[in-house]
Design a protein around this motif. Structure first.
Motif, mmCIF file in Angstrom:
data_model
loop_
_atom_site.group_PDB
_atom_site.id
_atom_site.type_symbol
_atom_site.label_atom_id
_atom_site.label_comp_id
_atom_site.label_asym_id
_atom_site.label_seq_id
_atom_site.Cartn_x
_atom_site.Cartn_y
_atom_site.Cartn_z
ATOM 1 N N ILE A 49 1.822 55.881 20.359
ATOM 2 C CA ILE A 49 1.149 55.984 19.057
ATOM 3 C C ILE A 49 2.198 55.984 17.943
ATOM 4 O O ILE A 49 2.047 55.299 16.932
ATOM 5 N N VAL A 50 3.280 56.728 18.161
ATOM 6 C CA VAL A 50 4.372 56.771 17.175
ATOM 7 C C VAL A 50 4.932 55.364 16.948
ATOM 8 O O VAL A 50 5.128 54.933 15.811
ATOM 9 N N ALA A 51 5.158 54.629 18.049
ATOM 10 C CA ALA A 51 5.709 53.270 17.934
ATOM 11 C C ALA A 51 4.767 52.390 17.120
ATOM 12 O O ALA A 51 5.201 51.580 16.287
ATOM 13 N N SER A 52 3.457 52.578 17.337
ATOM 14 C CA SER A 52 2.468 51.783 16.617
ATOM 15 C C SER A 52 2.508 52.108 15.116
ATOM 16 O O SER A 52 2.478 51.209 14.271
ATOM 17 N N ILE A 53 2.597 53.383 14.794
ATOM 18 C CA ILE A 53 2.617 53.793 13.377
ATOM 19 C C ILE A 53 3.879 53.257 12.686
ATOM 20 O O ILE A 53 3.822 52.744 11.572
ATOM 21 N N LEU A 54 5.017 53.328 13.370
ATOM 22 C CA LEU A 54 6.252 52.849 12.742
ATOM 23 C C LEU A 54 6.294 51.322 12.663
ATOM 24 O O LEU A 54 6.893 50.752 11.760
ATOM 25 N N LYS A 55 5.636 50.676 13.615
ATOM 26 C CA LYS A 55 5.551 49.212 13.565
ATOM 27 C C LYS A 55 4.802 48.801 12.292
ATOM 28 O O LYS A 55 5.226 47.908 11.572
ATOM 29 N N GLU A 56 3.694 49.494 12.031
ATOM 30 C CA GLU A 56 2.944 49.259 10.787
ATOM 31 C C GLU A 56 3.834 49.509 9.575
ATOM 32 O O GLU A 56 3.691 48.870 8.552
#
Ligand code: SAM
Ligand code: SF4
Length: 489
Positions: A49-56
């Motif tokens: 989830i963290v990776a997804s948020i930072l990707k955004e």
């Protein structure tokens, strides 16, 4: 024999080791994130989830700490040695930070939540501290840290489930995935820090869970594990403000289509099982006080719900269970095992968590744990010695009075007995044919594949023409306590 404070089955051995983020192609020009996860499956799921948020937020991922602009450690606080591991890692990162002062080092997860700003005082290398409910704020926190200020958000939420965030799958085998269905925990087991670090229990919208499972299936995944600290207390209602509208039994109101007043765990399990008969469904963790016959009958009804239950016991002695505030006793636990065997049969896989040397545990009470193990004959288990955690009920009210060498000796006795039972349970499968979902090459040789059967046991067999993601019927020909060996039939 292992004398660590944890023994894990072969397929989960990596869980206690940090896992790293994979490289992302076409990352040129974007800032790079490197993340390591420690502790339970929930943390690995959270890192996605963290990776997804930072990707955004414009970041790419890297598997090399040396080339990262931001390094996150997603931490565990469950036992003291879990925290020591993170502190050692932070010490190693100090050199990197000295060479590149602009590097942002962040601590996420349970240790961040437990220690809050104290972590910044104790570990000078840390620039950013974020608790498990603060991940949406990470892009802002990173920006703040980049200006040279320390950035902190340890706010615990009563609502956050990250339901709308599509996790970026990290180091995935492309076949099995974790799906988080709830967060936090409302139980107050006296030894446990989780209610303090992960906050109140909340259940995720079942629509978003089914959508995630469907997306995974469409991408080629063939197994999902539904994750929560106590999945059996999953309860989602359309309007949480009107609890009188809740429905307990799947028979009282159809959970599908209209998604009536509420969805419980048995209903959710059914909804996910219906995504496809080719999608295997697992779940973890069940709590002996909450697992219902409805859940067991739903497992029985659907061939694609794996016949395996992780049912932590913690102790086999009723006085110790009461001190642990587990809210069940030895007889209740054995009664649940009897229901599992009656409904799902003797072959249903059952595993445990056990704690050796809890406060005031006597030798006779320890032997009750061994006799509970004898009575159940678990397939495998996760075994620990008690580690006092600051702030917990046990730390406040009970004396941590079992000497460390006795805790370790008792743990070793538990581990040795489990080894015997694992071997016995595995020997039962020799001569049987098991349906295996292939997860990849065996660890030892590319001429062999490995996967797991319904009961979560690892099976290794010659590759022939089979491939990752396929279901293969394998005749078990031999076994050890950890692994089954066989050949495709
Ligand atoms: N929610 C799950 C449950 O209740 O079974 C387990 C959560 S916890 C992350 C995993 C296991 O860690 C527990 O089941 C327990 O056996 C162990 N554990 C928790 N606190 C501990 C402590 N203070 N010392 C040793 N082991 C502990
Ligand atoms: Fe901790 Fe008990 Fe909650 Fe499990 S159920 S997370 S052991 S408090």
């Amino acid at each position: 024999m292992k004398t660590l404070d944890i023994l894990t089955p072969a397929d989960k051995e990596a869980v206690d080791l940090p896992r790293l983020l994979a490289d992302e192609p076409a990352a040129a020009g974007r800032k790079k994130l490197y993340i390591e996860s420690y502790g339970c499956q929930m943390n690995f799921s959270d890192s996605e989830i963290v990776a997804s948020i930072l990707k955004e937020g414009g970041f790419a991922t890297t598997s090399s700490a040396d080339e990262a602009d931001v390094i996150f450690l997603n931490t565990c606080a469950i036992r003291d040695n879990a925290e020591q591991k993170v502190r050692n890692r932070l010490m190693h990162l100090t050199g990197l930070k000295r060479r590149r002062p602009e590097l942002v080092v962040g601590v996420l997860g349970c240790m961040a939540e437990r220690l809050k700003t104290k972590l910044l005082e104790e570990e000078k290398v840390v620039d950013l501290v974020a608790g498990p409910d603060a991940y949406r704020d990470l892009p802002r926190l990173v920006e703040e840290a980049e200006t040279g200020q320390k950035a902190v958000n340890v706010f615990l939420s009563r609502e956050e489930t990250y339901a709308d965030i599509a996790p970026v799958r990290l180091n995935s085998n492309g076949v099995t995935a974790f799906v988080s269905i709830m967060r936090g925990c409302d139980n107050m087991c006296s030894f446990c820090v989780v209610p303090f670090t992960r906050g109140r229990e909340r259940s995720r919208d079942p629509h978003s869970i089914v959508r995630e499972a469907t997306d995974l299936f469409n991408q080629g995944y063939r197994e999902v594990t539904l994750l929560g600290q106590n999945v059996d207390s999953y309860k989602w209602s359309q309007s949480p403000q009107t609890p009188e509208g809740l429905v307990d039994s799947p028979n009282e109101e159809a959970p599908f289509g209209s998604l009536g007043a509420s969805v419980n765990f048995a209903q959710l399990l059914e909804m996910v099982a219906q995504v496809s008969p080719d999608l295997r469904v697992r779940f973890s963790t069940s709590h002996p006080k909450d697992i219902t016959d409805d859940v067991l009958f739903t497992m029985k009804q659907y061939a694609n719900i794996c016949k395996y239950i992780h049912l932590p016991a913690q102790s086999g002695n009723s006085r110790i269970l009461a001190l642990m505030n587990r809210t069940y006793d030895r007889e209740w636990y054995l009664g649940k095992i009897a229901r599992i065997r009656a409904i799902l049969g003797e072959d249903c896989g059952i595993s445990h968590d056990l704690i050796a040397g809890f406060c005031t545990e006597t030798e006779a009470e320890h032997r009750d744990t061994l006799s509970l193990m004898e009575a159940v004959q678990f397939d495998f288990g996760f075994m620990f010695y008690y580690s006092e955690r600051p702030g917990t009920l046990a730390a406040k009210k009970l004396a941590d009075d079992v000497p460390e060498e006795i805790k370790k000796r008792r743990l070793n006795e538990i581990i040795a007995l489990q080894q015997q039972h694992s071997l016995l349970r595995n020997q039962r499968t020799v001569g049987q044919v098991h349906r295996v979902l292939v997860e990849g090459f065996s660890k030892r040789s590319d001429d062999f594949l490995q996967g797991r059967n319904d009961q979560n046991k690892v099976i290794v067999f010659p590759k022939e023409h089979f491939q990752k993601g396929q279901y293969v019927n394998v005749l078990v020909t031999d076994c050890t306590a950890a692994t089954l060996m066989g050949k495709a039939v």
